[in-house]
Design an enzyme around this catalytic site. Structure first.
Site: not given
Ligand SMILES: *[C@@H]1O[C@H](CO)[C@@H](O)[C@H](O)[C@H]1NC(C)=O
Ligand SMILES: *[C@@H]1O[C@H](CO)[C@@H](O)[C@H](O)[C@H]1NC(C)=O
Length: 575
Positions: A71, A132, A339
């Site tokens: 991520c 994130h 992903q």
């Protein structure tokens, strides 16, 4: 008369031109959802009719590659159009993503994100959902890595990611790791204390009771601190923010997708008459999985399927809103995932909680195709032809360059941008993408190279090392939950392990000089490409170093006093 007419029409013509060349941008990103989970990529049982609508009305990319299989680095690359090593968002250790909201690392402020460029071009911009990419640097409220500093005017979402620790009863990722790391030093302390007492009684060694007393106190304190920390991890990491304010700590997943969807639609409505960029960054379908009552138990694939189907519903709501506002023809839509699916993921009950990467090998955390071959759908009616498919090499870094070109802004000239403009390919004006080589990093380590020689159908992929799957013969690293990038968890290959993806997309049979007559020439070209590429990678501060990853109490965001354990709920029954 003609002139008058022209003068009358001119603003209209240029105005129309304007909306055509400077569209709104809406980007949907799912989390850990595999290419094999999506209907238009061949899934017949998981229902994603709204996502499929984008493919139907636009272009579907079959060879769309994430710049990283995790991520944090993948998102850094997506926003900056650069390989994550260039911004230092690539770890040298075993942890490749941020684990605590109170870490000091993050996307460096000097990086240029396409959201920042859009904001400079007068766009209203919003991030709804997961970030994130860091939070604070030096104090608990400096917000140096907050989305506001990267071109997002409006933020409603999570600084961190959704983790098992975020939902009670879903198990944990971080606490079990922490327990493992704490167990060894604590048991050493206990053993030392017991030995000391035994030696004391045997008369071999004299210790004062004071030493033993302090020893016991230290052990108890350590264990207590660990317990308190683990117990409160949910509050510490899992909170919801509106702009710079924490509004729910810990966040509740109750109606969360609906709240996010409303936020996204309200943002577009507020900006109906201005150009806008909306980034919808779903926290589905990262574990802990969740779904609203309307979706729970409705899919054929357990809670995972429910979560993806609810995200698809949300995409549909947002597409409908764009249509209702009459903005469909001047809104550029991009749908992707950060992903591949996390194949090792399972619930405590054993239920599969990871998605599907279709025919591709491996998953999240690996550079096998399953980890990085992601969905890539684009829609812009009237500009991008509907219902077309491309097998050309593309990357999630390309959106940066595409957006910058579309709004007539210029690419930063003081740094390397790895993404290419997708428009010529999406519009069918060129057949071959500009990517001849793509470099695949496992954290900070160059792992594999993809080469599409011009005027050739072959797509070579050479691995410098591969992760050791465990149990052997399986499709992932089930012993460590994610695959690692360093020895002893990987096998190095010299010469590199070579595949031709055009013939062997599932990477089953490595080529040899016997099976591939040009083997040595191909490897030589790839070595040269690695050398050229490596020369362009500069040393920069590592954002995922040990010091930038650890939990720093003084950086802990907290919406109430510590005695209230950082708890608050200011969502006020919205939803
Ligand atoms: C569709 O997705 C589900 C959930 O990930 C998966 O179990 C199933 O195998 C997928 N089907 C195909 C054909 O890939
Ligand atoms: C949108 O574009 C499509 C395709 O060019 C066209 O058929 C349609 O009429 C346009 N709709 C509007 C509202 O302009």
């Amino acid at each position: 008369m003609k002139l008058v007419l022209l003068a009358f029409l001119l603003p209209w013509i240029t105005g129309a031109q304007h909306t055509k060349t400077r569209p709104n941008f809406v980007v949907f990103m799912l989390d850990d959802v595999g290419i094999g989970d999506i209907g238009c990529y061949g899934n017949k049982t998981l229902r994603t009719p709204n996502i499929d609508r984008i493919a139907n009305d636009g272009v579907k990319l079959n060879h769309h590659i994430a710049a990283a299989p995790l991520c944090t680095p993948s998102r850094a690359a997506f926003l900056t159009g650069r390989y994550p090593v260039r911004s230092g968002v690539a770890s040298l250790g075993s942890v490749g993503v941020f684990l605590f909201s109170a870490s000091s690392g993050g996307l460096p402020a000097e990086e240029v994100t396409f959201s920042k460029l859009l904001k400079e071009e007068g766009y209203s911009t919003a991030l709804i959902g997961k970030w994130h990419l860091g939070m604070n640097c030096n104090t608990r409220d400096d917000l140096c890595h907050h989305p506001h500093h990267y071109g997002f005017d409006y933020f409603y979402g999570m600084i961190m990611t959704n983790l098992k620790d975020c939902i009670r009863g879903c198990g944990s990722v971080i606490s079990s790791g922490l327990r493992r790391r704490f167990t060894v030093p604590t048991s050493y302390l206990v053993i030392t204390l017991i030995t000391l007492v035994t030696l004391h009684y045997a008369g071999l060694f004299r210790v004062t009771w004071r030493v033993i007393f302090y020893g016991i106190i230290i052990v108890i304190l350590l264990l207590a601190l660990l317990q308190i920390f683990i117990y409160n991890l949910r509050n510490l990491n899992c909170f919801l923010m509106r702009d710079q304010q924490i509004i729910q700590q810990p966040f509740s997943v109750e109606n969360l997708t609906r709240r996010m969807t409303n936020e996204a639609i309200n943002f577009m409505q507020r900006n109906e008459n201005k150009p806008f960029f909306l980034f919808v960054s779903f926290i589905q379908a990262h574990t802990a999985l969740f779904a609203s009552p309307d979706f729970r138990g409705k899919s054929m694939h357990g809670l995972y399927g429910d979560a993806v189907e609810e995200a698809d519903w949300s995409v549909g709501q947002i597409l409908d809103a764009i249509e209702k506002m009459g903005l469909r023809n001047n809104t550029f839509i991009y749908f992707t995932s950060d992903q591949g699916a996390h194949v090792e993921e399972a619930a405590a009950t054993g239920e599969k909680h990871g998605g599907s990467n279709g025919i591709y090998k491996g998953g999240k955390s690996t550079n096998w195709e399953g980890g990085i071959r992601i969905p890539g759908l684009f829609q812009w009616p009237g500009v991008i032809p509907a219902g077309t498919v491309s097998d050309e090499l593309t990357s999630n870094m390309d959106i940066f360059t595409t957006v910058v070109k579309l709004v007539g802004s210029s690419l930063p000239s003081d740094r390397i941008i790895d993404g290419h403009d997708l428009m010529p390919l999406l519009q069918g004006k060129i057949r071959t993408s500009e990517h001849e080589f793509l470099f695949h990093y496992c954290n900070a380590y160059l792992n594999a190279v993809r080469w599409h020689p011009r005027h050739s159908n072959s797509i070579w992929k050479a691995f410098l090392f591969t992760p050791n799957f465990y149990p052997e013969g399986s499709n992932g690293c089930f012993n460590t939950h994610v695959c690692m990038c360093i020895a002893p968890f990987v096998t190095y290959h010299d010469p590199p392990l070579l595949f031709d993806l055009s013939k062997d997309p599932s990477e089953t049979t490595p080529l040899t000089p016997e099976t591939e007559p040009y083997f040595h020439d191909i490897i030589q070209v790839i070595h040269q490409a690695v050398e050229n590429h490596t020369k362009t990678v500069q040393k920069v501060p590592n954002q995922l170093s040990f010091n930038n990853l650890i939990w720093k109490p003084w950086l802990q965001p907290c919406c109430s006093s510590l005695s209230e354990f950082c708890y608050c709920d200011r969502e006020g029954g919205q939803a």
